[in-house]
Design a protein around this motif. Structure first.
Motif, PDB file in Angstrom:
ATOM      1  N   ASN A 165     -25.940 -30.200   6.579  1.00  0.00           N
ATOM      2  CA  ASN A 165     -25.237 -28.979   7.130  1.00  0.00           C
ATOM      3  C   ASN A 165     -25.896 -27.910   7.266  1.00  0.00           C
ATOM      4  O   ASN A 165     -25.997 -28.458   8.336  1.00  0.00           O
ATOM      5  N   SER A 166     -25.546 -26.913   7.496  1.00  0.00           N
ATOM      6  CA  SER A 166     -24.804 -26.244   8.224  1.00  0.00           C
ATOM      7  C   SER A 166     -26.738 -25.738   8.993  1.00  0.00           C
ATOM      8  O   SER A 166     -27.059 -25.353  10.440  1.00  0.00           O
ATOM      9  N   SER A 167     -27.911 -26.140   9.012  1.00  0.00           N
ATOM     10  CA  SER A 167     -29.049 -26.459   9.119  1.00  0.00           C
ATOM     11  C   SER A 167     -29.897 -27.934   9.840  1.00  0.00           C
ATOM     12  O   SER A 167     -30.606 -28.083  10.524  1.00  0.00           O
ATOM     13  N   GLY A 168     -28.741 -29.196   9.857  1.00  0.00           N
ATOM     14  CA  GLY A 168     -28.509 -30.205  10.969  1.00  0.00           C
ATOM     15  C   GLY A 168     -29.095 -30.530   9.408  1.00  0.00           C
ATOM     16  O   GLY A 168     -29.876 -32.154  10.115  1.00  0.00           O
ATOM     17  N   GLU A 169     -29.467 -31.151   8.647  1.00  0.00           N
ATOM     18  CA  GLU A 169     -30.124 -32.478   7.615  1.00  0.00           C
ATOM     19  C   GLU A 169     -29.120 -32.880   7.035  1.00  0.00           C
ATOM     20  O   GLU A 169     -28.282 -32.572   6.402  1.00  0.00           O
TER      21      GLU A 169
END
Length: 208
Positions: A165-169
């Motif tokens: 996702n956009s948070s790197g998860e």
């Protein structure tokens, strides 16, 4: 810069001093990545020998190609493997371990996300101990997520694809195993919002 008909609108030759304030070797800068922003300005990643250390600079260009400003990126000490516009004005970058310190014996997938001003938003590493992984493709999806394509060498080469996702998860991952050398050479998003990958190597065959 070319217009939609292929005609040249302008061209620029930029010397090292315009990027590095006299801190780069004369013939050194290499423009690795470039993207146009929503306001018409241009954002680029320039690799250079900066203050006696090889590193990377985030460079903002005007819409006529002039250098507006630069920012040294200390977390990006060498040329990235791949870069992808993040859709919010920033950049997602992949870099190999060996390019970070030159001492690691294996590579992981290291991802760094910067905003349009060169601020590091997050830094994540993906991979397994003792396993060599290298990024071959990246794609931003319409929902703001990213799909990463990597290659894992071995007796049976493995193409590794995963989504973050956009948070790197990490959201999911899949593997394609073959006796031949195969890597993910391209990633696209279908009209149905599915992920389409081109996997191949050497002279073929290729797989979708």
């Amino acid at each position: 810069k070319h217009n939609s008909k292929g005609n040249v609108e302008w061209e620029k030759i930029l010397e090292a001093k315009e990027f590095c304030d006299g801190e780069c070797a004369k013939d050194d800068p290499f423009l690795f990545h470039i993207q146009e922003q929503s306001d018409g300005k241009i954002l680029g990643i320039v690799s250079a020998n900066y203050k006696e250390n090889y590193g990377s600079l985030l460079v903002k260009f005007s819409n006529s190609g002039g250098v507006k400003n630069t920012r040294y990126l200390p977390d990006l000490p060498f040329s990235p493997n791949y870069a992808e516009p993040s859709g919010d004005g920033g950049i997602l970058i992949s870099i190999a371990n060996s390019n970070i310190s030159g001492k690691e014996k294996q590579n992981d997938v290291n991802l760094l996300k910067y905003d349009e001003n060169g601020k590091l938003l997050w830094k994540k590493s993906f991979g397994k101990p003792g396993v060599e992984e290298s990024v071959f493709a990246m794609k931003k999806m319409d929902d703001g997520s990213f799909v990463i394509g990597a290659y894992i060498p071995g007796n049976k080469s493995t193409s590794w694809i995963f989504k973050i996702n956009s948070s790197g998860e990490k959201l999911w991952e899949n593997f394609f195993i073959s006796a031949d050398f195969f890597s993910i050479n391209g990633i696209a998003e279908s009209p149905e919002k599915d992920v389409v990958c081109l996997i191949g190597g050497g002279e073929g065959p290729f797989y979708l």
